[in-house]
Motif scaffolding. Structure first.
Motif, short mmCIF file in Angstrom:
data_model
loop_
_atom_site.label_atom_id
_atom_site.label_comp_id
_atom_site.label_asym_id
_atom_site.label_seq_id
_atom_site.Cartn_x
_atom_site.Cartn_y
_atom_site.Cartn_z
N ILE C 175 0.84 -1.20 0.00
CA ILE C 175 0.00 0.00 0.00
C ILE C 175 0.88 1.26 0.00
O ILE C 175 0.51 2.29 -0.57
CB ILE C 175 -0.97 -0.04 1.21
CG1 ILE C 175 -2.33 0.52 0.81
CG2 ILE C 175 -0.48 0.71 2.41
CD1 ILE C 175 -3.22 -0.46 0.16
N LEU C 182 2.19 8.12 1.81
CA LEU C 182 2.01 7.51 3.13
C LEU C 182 3.35 7.36 3.83
O LEU C 182 4.38 7.18 3.19
CB LEU C 182 1.34 6.14 3.02
CG LEU C 182 -0.10 6.13 2.52
CD1 LEU C 182 -0.62 4.69 2.47
CD2 LEU C 182 -0.99 6.96 3.44
N GLY C 254 -11.47 1.06 13.97
CA GLY C 254 -12.16 1.89 12.98
C GLY C 254 -13.38 2.64 13.46
O GLY C 254 -13.68 3.72 12.97
N PRO C 264 -10.12 6.79 13.10
CA PRO C 264 -8.91 7.22 12.38
C PRO C 264 -8.99 8.67 11.90
O PRO C 264 -9.95 9.05 11.23
CB PRO C 264 -8.85 6.25 11.19
CG PRO C 264 -9.58 5.03 11.63
CD PRO C 264 -10.67 5.55 12.53
N PHE C 266 -6.12 10.35 10.45
CA PHE C 266 -5.19 10.68 9.36
C PHE C 266 -4.99 9.42 8.52
O PHE C 266 -5.47 8.33 8.89
CB PHE C 266 -3.88 11.29 9.86
CG PHE C 266 -3.20 10.55 10.97
CD1 PHE C 266 -2.34 9.50 10.70
CD2 PHE C 266 -3.42 10.91 12.29
CE1 PHE C 266 -1.71 8.82 11.73
CE2 PHE C 266 -2.81 10.22 13.33
CZ PHE C 266 -1.94 9.18 13.06
N MET C 267 -4.32 9.58 7.39
CA MET C 267 -4.29 8.52 6.39
C MET C 267 -3.70 7.21 6.88
O MET C 267 -4.20 6.13 6.58
CB MET C 267 -3.45 8.99 5.19
CG MET C 267 -4.17 9.95 4.30
SD MET C 267 -3.04 10.33 2.93
CE MET C 267 -4.08 11.41 1.97
N LEU C 270 -6.15 5.33 8.91
CA LEU C 270 -7.19 4.75 8.07
C LEU C 270 -6.69 3.50 7.35
O LEU C 270 -7.36 2.47 7.30
CB LEU C 270 -7.65 5.78 7.04
CG LEU C 270 -8.85 5.36 6.21
CD1 LEU C 270 -10.13 5.78 6.90
CD2 LEU C 270 -8.79 5.93 4.81
N ALA C 271 -5.50 3.59 6.80
CA ALA C 271 -4.96 2.45 6.04
C ALA C 271 -4.78 1.23 6.93
O ALA C 271 -5.11 0.10 6.55
CB ALA C 271 -3.65 2.85 5.36
N TYR C 274 -8.13 -0.42 7.60
CA TYR C 274 -8.67 -1.17 6.46
C TYR C 274 -7.90 -2.45 6.21
O TYR C 274 -8.48 -3.50 5.92
CB TYR C 274 -8.67 -0.29 5.20
CG TYR C 274 -9.96 0.47 5.05
CD1 TYR C 274 -10.26 1.53 5.90
CD2 TYR C 274 -10.91 0.12 4.10
CE1 TYR C 274 -11.45 2.23 5.78
CE2 TYR C 274 -12.10 0.81 3.97
CZ TYR C 274 -12.37 1.86 4.81
OH TYR C 274 -13.55 2.54 4.71
N LEU C 275 -6.58 -2.40 6.29
CA LEU C 275 -5.81 -3.61 6.01
C LEU C 275 -6.09 -4.67 7.07
O LEU C 275 -6.25 -5.85 6.75
CB LEU C 275 -4.31 -3.28 5.96
CG LEU C 275 -3.88 -2.37 4.80
CD1 LEU C 275 -2.36 -2.18 4.83
CD2 LEU C 275 -4.31 -2.94 3.45
N ASP C 277 -8.75 -5.05 8.91
CA ASP C 277 -10.10 -5.57 8.76
C ASP C 277 -10.19 -6.51 7.55
O ASP C 277 -10.78 -7.59 7.62
CB ASP C 277 -11.05 -4.37 8.58
CG ASP C 277 -12.47 -4.69 8.97
OD1 ASP C 277 -12.72 -5.77 9.53
OD2 ASP C 277 -13.35 -3.84 8.71
#
Lengths: 331, 331, 331, 331, 331, 331
Positions: C175, C182, C254, C264, C266-267, C270-271, C274-275, C277
Motif C-alpha cells: 500500500i 504515506l 475503525g 482514524p 489521518f491517512m 485509516l490504512a 482497512y488492512l 479488517d
C-alpha cells in the motif's frame, strides 16, 4: 484592575478596558482596505470587535494575548460589538488571568483541601497510597485545580473539574451508605481519578481548546497512563485491584459509542458511570437555565447535551404553588 | 406446613410435599401411553416433573393449583426432576401462598409503614394529599405490598416493587440533600408513583404473567390513569404541578426506545430516570451474583438485563486485599 | 508421539491415545451413579467423552491436563463421542503441546525471522529503535510467536497472530508503494504493534480463554501500555510521532462501536484499519470454506464474523469456467 | 375586510392592510436608535417587517394581536420585507380570524357533518355510543373543527385535523371492504379518535405552538385520557374492547422511537398505523409540490418529513405522455 | 391419489402413503449401524422419519423425489415422527405435485384471468402494452401462477405471489379512487410487476429454496432486468415513464436497510411501498393466527415478521361483544 | 485562451476574462432595481458575481453558457466577488471546455491506454471478451475518460473516474499477488466495471449534477444494465460467472444502508468493496489536506466524507522528525 466586563457593555457608550484575544483574522473591506476581525473575551463572556484600516496600526498582538482597547459599543444584527479606536498589548505583569477566563462560584483551593481531607480519612491501603501519590504531585495538583471538566458541555470553566469531582465524591459516599455491599474505597478512588486525563486533554491556560494529543488519544487513555504511572510507585499494588480500577476508568462513559472501550462489568463501574453522567447532565441543565433566564416563555433553547428543550423551573417550587384558578380541563 | 422445598431436593431420595402447578401438558410416550409433563414451583425455585401413564389417574388439577405429591428425585441431562407416584390437589384452606411464590428478604408491611411515615413527614400540600389518596386506598395498598417490580429483570418476587420503591425513596432524599435546587416533594412523589401501573400490568397472585391489558397498554399508561384518578380527588390540584408529575412518570424510562413516550425535560424527571435505572441494574447484578455464586471462575453467566457477563465481587473487598505475590507484569 | 487424532476417529473402533482436557464435569446418571462428562482436545479438533461410574476410578486430572485414554468410539445424536475405559494423567515431560493445540500451516519461527529482517531493513530512527526494543524482548517474542490472533473469529490457532501480522506487513509495504505520500515506517510499525496486547488478553498456553485482565481492560489498552513502556526506553522519541503511533493503535478497530475509543484521523490510521479488517475477514472466509468443504451445496453455513452465508469458490476459477450449456434465461 | 395579502405584495409598492403579529423583538440599530423587528402573518403566509426609530411611536401591541399597517415593500437579501410607516392595533370586533390563519380548501363544518352521519350509520353498540359522547360534546367539536393535524409536517392549517380524519375514515371503510375479517367499527372509531389529543396539544387560536402540557405529555397520552373519560360515560363498555381501543390509539405511531409506547399487536392496530402514516406522507408530499411549483427543474427542495428531495409530478400523467423522441440510451 | 396427509397422522397407528423427500442424511446409530434421518413433506405439512439399518435397503431416492412408504407413527420428544418399514421411489407419472406442496385457498388460474381482464381494461398506452408483453409470455405466466410470494414470511405457498398481487391490485384501485391525483396506471403496473423477480429468485418446483442467482442478485434487480427486456419490446416507450417505473420497483421495500437501493421519491412509489408492506404484514398475521388457533390463551407465539406476539382476534368481533360483567377497575 | 483564473483574482484589481455560468438568479435590490446574482466557474474554482441594474443590459445567456466579463474584484464578508461591468456570451467555437471544469493531474487518455493494455494482457476468456466489448464501445470510452468519480466526495473532477479506477486496478493486482487464491480476472473486471453507471448517473458536460435517471435509479443499477447488455454480446458467457460478476458490482458499497442491495458473499466481492472504499477515502483525505493547506493549525476543517476533522501530515514524515526538545510529560 479590569475596568469593565463584557456582560456590562451598553450599546451607544464608549469603553476603555482590557480583554483576552480569542480569535484574530485579517480581512479586506469592500473598499479594498484591510481590517482586523477579532473576538475578545473576559471572565463574563465574549464579544466581536473590528479594527478598521488596520494597516495604519502596528497590531503587535496575537491570539491569547491580553490587550487594552478604547472602543465604541455598537450593535450589528442585534448583537453588540466593538468598533476599536485603540488597541495595544498589555505587559504580562499587569494581567490577572482570572479576569479573562470563565470560572465557577467555588474556590478550587478550598475544594482541593476538602478532597485531600477525605482521602486522608480513607483506611490505609493501596488505594489511599495511590491517591496520595497523585494528589501530592504538585504539577498535577496545579492543573487539577484549574482544569475545566469539559470544553463546553458542562462545568466548562476554570475550576470546573474539581467542582464536578467534589460533587461526585459526596454522591459516591452517599451511594455507598445506601448500598453497603459496594466497595467504597474503589468508588471514591475511581471518582477522583476518572477524568484525570482532562488536565492534559484540554488546553486551558488561555482560551479552552483540545490539545493535539488530547484529540488523538483522548482523556480516558491519557488518564489511564497517568494512573498506571502512579500505581507503579505504590509497592505491591494488588494485581486484581489494579485491573478493576483501570476498568472503572475505561468504562466510565458507559457505552462503546460514547468512547469507552469497555462497558461496566461490575457494580462499582456501573455506579461510577451513572453518578458521573447524572452530575454532568444536572449541571448542563443548570447552566442552560442560567443562560436562558431572561428568555421569554417557559422553555429554554435546545440544550445540546440533551438534544432537547428544557422546561424551566417554576419561580417557586411547584409542589407549593398556589392552586390554579381553573383546572376544569382536568376534571 | 410445607415439608420440603425445591432447593433442598436430593437426587436418589424420595419426597412427599406440596407445590404450585406452573405448567401442565399432556404428551404421548414412545410406547403410545399418555403422560403429564409438569413444572412445579415453590418459593425457592422450580422443578420439572413427569406423571407416567397418567390416564389411569384422575388428574383433577390445573395450572396455578397447589398439589400434594409423592415422588422420586431423579436426574435427567444433569438436572434434577421428579418422577411422580401420587398427586392430588390441596384444599384452598391448607395453602399459605407465600410458600409457593418467590419473595424478598424484607417484610412488605414494615416497608409500607416506613413509606407511609415518610409521606406524613412531607409538608402539607397537593402532593402529600395525592399520596395519601393513593396509599390509603386499601385495594391499592394490598396489591402494592405484593407486586413484583418486574417479570424477571430485577426484584422479580413478591414484595419486589415495595423493596425497589423503598430503596428509591432513600436515594431520592439523598439526591435532594445533595442538589438543594431540586424539588424534593416532586421527586419523592414521582418515585412512589412511577411504577404504580405495575400492580395491574402483572398478574402475581400465582405464577407471574403479564395481564392482557398490561401487555396491550403497559404500566406507564396504566399508572398515569390511576394517578389522574387520584389527583382529581385532591381539591384544586395545581395545573402546572399536574403536568410536571405526569411528565416525570411518562418519561421515567428515559428514552423513546425503552417505551417512554417523552424524554426527561427538566431536572426532577432526569433524576428519577437515573435513580430508577441505577437501582434496577444494581439489583439485577446482585441477583446474578447470587444465582452464580457456585459457578466456577471469576465470571457470571451472561446477564440479560445488561447484555454481558459480570465480574464477580472478590471474596473480600479488593481495596483491602493482600498484595499480589508477583505484580511483575505491571512494572 | 501421539498415536491418533480426533479428526481420524472411526465410529465403532477402539482407540488408545492422549488428549488435552478442555472441560470436566461430574454428573449423576438416572440410576444414581456418578459419571464424568468431558471434552477432549487435540490439534485437529475436540470430542466429547463419558467416563461412567467414575467413583470407582481415581480421576486425578484437571482441566488443561493431558491424559492417556483407552476408549470405544460411539455416535450420539449423529456426533462421535468416546466411551472411556481407562484414563490417566500423562507426565509433563511426555507432552509435546503442539499435539494438543490447533496451529496454522506456517512456522512461527520462520515468520518471526522474516519480520525481524524487515525491521532491520527500516531506516534507523525512533520507530526502528522502538521495534527492536519490542522484538528483542525475549518474553514478548516467546508469546508473540504462540498467540492466536483472536478467540474464534479469525486466525484462532497457535501462531495465528504472527501469521496475521506477517500478512499485514506485506500488505502494508504494498500500500505504501502504491500511495507514495504515506509514511511507510509509521504504517509498518503500527501493523507490527497494533495487536501486541493480544499476547496478554488471551490465555493460550492450553485452551484459549480471555484472561480476567483481558476482559476488563482489552487488548487495545493493554497494548498501548506495552508500547508506551518501550517508547520510554528510546531516547528522545519524538513527541508528535508518539501521539500518532498511539492514535493508530487506538483507532485500528475503525469505529467506536467496535471498541476503538478514537476513529482514524489521518491517512496512516485509516490504512491500518482497512488492512487489518480486510485480512481478518479474508481469513475468516477462508476458514469457513475449509470448515464447510464437505457440506453439500454451493453455500457455507452462516459465518459469524460476517453475519451471512458465503458462496463457496468454484472448483476451478470461474473466470476460466467452461460456458454454461444453456444461458437462455439471460438472453 | 382585509385589503391585501402577503402572497400578493409587490416589491417597490406601498400597502395599507392588517396582519397578525407573530413575533416582536426590540433591537438597537448601528446608530444607537431602537427599532422593532417583527414577523407578520395572514392566511397566505408570513413576512418580516421593521419599524425604525420605534421609540417615537407608542407600539401598544403584542404578539398575537392584529394590527393595521402602512408600509413600503422592500427586498432584503432576495426576500421581500416591509418598512413600516404606521402601525396600530385593531379592535377585536373588526377581526375575522380566518383572514390571519392558514386554512385548508375544505369546509370543516361540512366535513364534520359528514363524519357525524357516518357515525350514526354504525351499528348501535358501545363504540357508536362512545363516538356520540365525544362528538356531541360542544367544546370538543368546536376545537376538533379548528385544530391543525400537526405543527408543520402535514395538514398544518386550521381545519387540518378534520381533513386528515375525513380522509382516513374513507380509507378505513375501503380497507375493511377489502379485508372482511377486520373489525370495521374498531377501525373507524380508532381513526376518529387517534389524534383527539391534538386539540389540546397544540395552541391554534392564533399562531400555532405546542402548549406546555402538550410538550410535556403529548397528544397520545392526552387523547387516551379524553377517550377514557368518555368511555366511562358509556354504560357497561366491554372490558376487552376498552383495552383494544386504547392499544390502537397508543400504538398508532407504529414504533417506540416515534413516540408510541406500544407497537401494534393485532391487525386493526396495524391497519390504523399504516393508513395514518400513508395519509400524512401523501399530504406532506402534496404540500411540498405546491410550495415548490414555481421552483425550476424536476425536483423539489428537501422534504423534512421524508428526509429527501421529491421528483415532481409530470405536467400530464406520465403513463399517457407522448413517447420520447429518442430513447436510444435504453435500447 | 394420495391416501393420507401429514396433518392427519395419529400416534400409534400405521400408515401407507406417499411423501416428498425434503432432507435426507445418513447417520450412524450407537450400535454402529447406519440409518437414514429424513424429513418428509406433503401439502399439509412436514414430518421427521427414520429408516433404521438402512444399509440393508437400497435407498435409491434423493431429495425432491416422491416416495411411497409404510411406517408406524411414533412420538419423539412430544412430536410425531415416522418409523419406516418400507420406502421406494414413485414413478414420475404417478405424481400430482400439488399433493406435496403447500398451496393457498384460491385458484391461480382464476386469479390470473381476473388480472388479465383488469389489464385489458386499462387505457391503451405504453404501460398496458408492457403488461401485455409480460403477461402474454407463456413461460412467465406459468411461473407467475405457481410462485410463492416469499420463502416463509407471508404467502409462502404455491400460488402465493398471484394471491398477493391480486389483493394489491384491488387495494391499488381503491387508493387511486381516494387520491385522484395519483397516476393509476403507473400504480397498477408497478403492483403487477414489483415482485416479478420472485419467479426466478425462488426455486419452487419442489421444496422452496433460494436459487443461487436469487441469493446473489435478489428479486428486485432480477425483476428490473425482466421488465427492461419487455420495455424494449414496446415501441417508443417514454423515457421518463421508464425511469419512474424502474424507481417504483427499485424502491418498493421502502428503506435502504430492507434492500431497496433507492427510497420512494414520489407519491406513486410511496403508495406502492405502503400497500405492499401492509398486505404482507396482514397476511403474515393471518397465517400466525391460523397456526396458533389451538394454542391456549389470548396470545400467539412470537411472529417473526413483526418481532412480537400477537393478540388473537376475539371469537366474535369485539365491538359487538357483550359487556364485561365487572368493569369496576375502569370506573 | 483564457486570460485569468478564479484562483488568481486579486481584491482591488480589475479583470477581463471568461467563465462558465454555474447559477443565475434575478433579484430586486433595496432601491427596487433588478440585479443578477451569479456564480461563475472555471477549472480552478468558483466565484460569486453581481450584475447591478441588469434591466439595462440584455443578459442573453443561461446557466452552462460561457461568458466574457469585465469586472472589479471586491470582497464581501471576507470572500472575493466580482462586480460586473460587462458580460456577453461567448461563441461555442471559442471555448475549450477544459478551461472551465475542474480536472485532475493525470491525462485520461494515457490512463485509458494503460487500462486497455492491462485488459489485453488478461488471459483470453469471457471476462476479457466482456471488457473489450465495453472498452471498445466509443460512446462509453468517451464518457469514461471524462466522468468524475463522484459529485463532491472524492475524485470530483473531469477524469476522476478513470483516475480512481486506474488506482484500483493496481491495488487489485497487488491484492491478488498477496492472496493467490483470489480470482484475479474477476477482481480486475469488477474494478473496471463497478462504477460504469457513473457515466450516466452524473451530468458532467458542464456543471456536475445528477441526471434525473441517476437520482431515481442510481449508478449501481444503471451500471448492471450496461454490463448485462455487453455480457449478452459475449457468446456462451458462463452462467455462474455472470451471477458472480453482477453480485460484486451490486455489493460494492458493502452495506445495505450505503445503497448496495446485497452485501458481499464471497472473497472477491469483499476485496472489491474494501479497495474501493479505501481508495475513495484516501483521496477524500488528500483533497481535504490540499483544500486546507493554508489553514492555520494542525487540523483540517471537518471532512464530510469521514465526519470528522483530520490531523494534517507533518511537513516532513514524522518517523524521521527531529526529537522533541522535551518529552518530559511522557517519562
Amino acid at each position: 484592575m479590569k475596568e469593565s466586563y463584557v456582560r456590562d457593555l451598553k450599546p451607544g457608550s464608549s469603553v476603555t478596558t482590557t480583554f483576552l484575544i480569542r480569535t484574530k483574522e485579517r480581512k479586506t473591506a469592500r473598499n479594498g482596505s484591510a481590517y482586523l476581525d477579532l473576538e475578545l473575551q473576559d471572565s463574563t463572556g465574549t464579544i466581536k470587535a473590528k479594527l478598521w484600516d488596520c494597516d495604519s496600526f502596528d497590531p503587535a498582538f496575537e491570539v491569547d494575548d491580553v490587550v487594552r482597547v478604547s472602543a465604541g459599543v455598537e450593535v450589528y444584527q442585534g448583537t453588540p460589538q466593538l468598533s476599536l479606536r485603540k488597541i495595544a498589548k498589555c505587559r504580562e505583569q499587569e494581567i490577572a488571568l482570572s479576569d479573562y477566563l470563565p470560572h465557577g462560584s467555588q474556590d478550587p483551593d478550598v475544594l482541593f483541601e476538602s478532597l485531600l481531607k477525605r482521602i486522608k480519612e480513607m483506611p490505609p491501603g493501596p488505594l489511599q497510597a495511590l491517591l496520595l501519590k497523585v494528589f501530592e504531585d504538585p504539577e498535577i495538583v496545579r492543573k487539577y485545580k484549574l482544569a475545566p471538566a469539559a470544553m463546553s458541555y458542562h462545568h466548562a470553566y476554570i475550576g470546573g473539574l474539581i467542582e464536578h469531582v467534589s460533587s461526585l465524591v459526596q454522591l459516591g459516599d452517599g451511594i455507598c451508605d445506601h448500598y453497603p455491599f459496594l466497595d467504597r474505597e474503589l468508588i471514591l478512588t475511581s471518582l477522583l481519578l476518572h477524568d484525570l486525563g482532562k488536565i492534559e486533554e484540554l488546553n486551558f491556560s488561555r482560551a479552552f481548546t483540545y490539545s493535539t494529543r488530547g484529540q488523538l488519544v483522548g482523556h480516558i487513555s491519557m488518564g489511564i497512563e497517568m494512573v498506571r504511572d502512579k500505581m507503579r510507585l505504590v509497592p505491591d499494588f494488588p494485581s486484581e485491584l489494579w485491573d478493576r480500577l483501570e476498568h472503572v476508568i475505561l468504562s466510565h462513559h458507559g457505552k462503546l459509542e460514547f468512547g469507552s472501550p469497555k462497558e461496566p462489568m461490575f457494580m462499582e463501574a456501573l455506579a461510577v458511570n451513572y453518578l458521573d453522567d447524572l452530575d454532568s447532565k444536572i449541571e448542563a441543565m443548570r447552566q442552560q437555565y442560567e443562560a436562558d433566564k431572561d428568555r421569554p416563555g417557559n422553555w429554554t433553547a435546545r440544550n445540546r447535551a440533551l438534544g432537547r428543550e428544557l422546561l424551566k423551573p417554576p419561580s417557586e417550587p411547584v409542589s407549593h404553588a398556589a392552586p390554579a384558578k381553573s383546572s376544569s380541563s382536568k376534571v
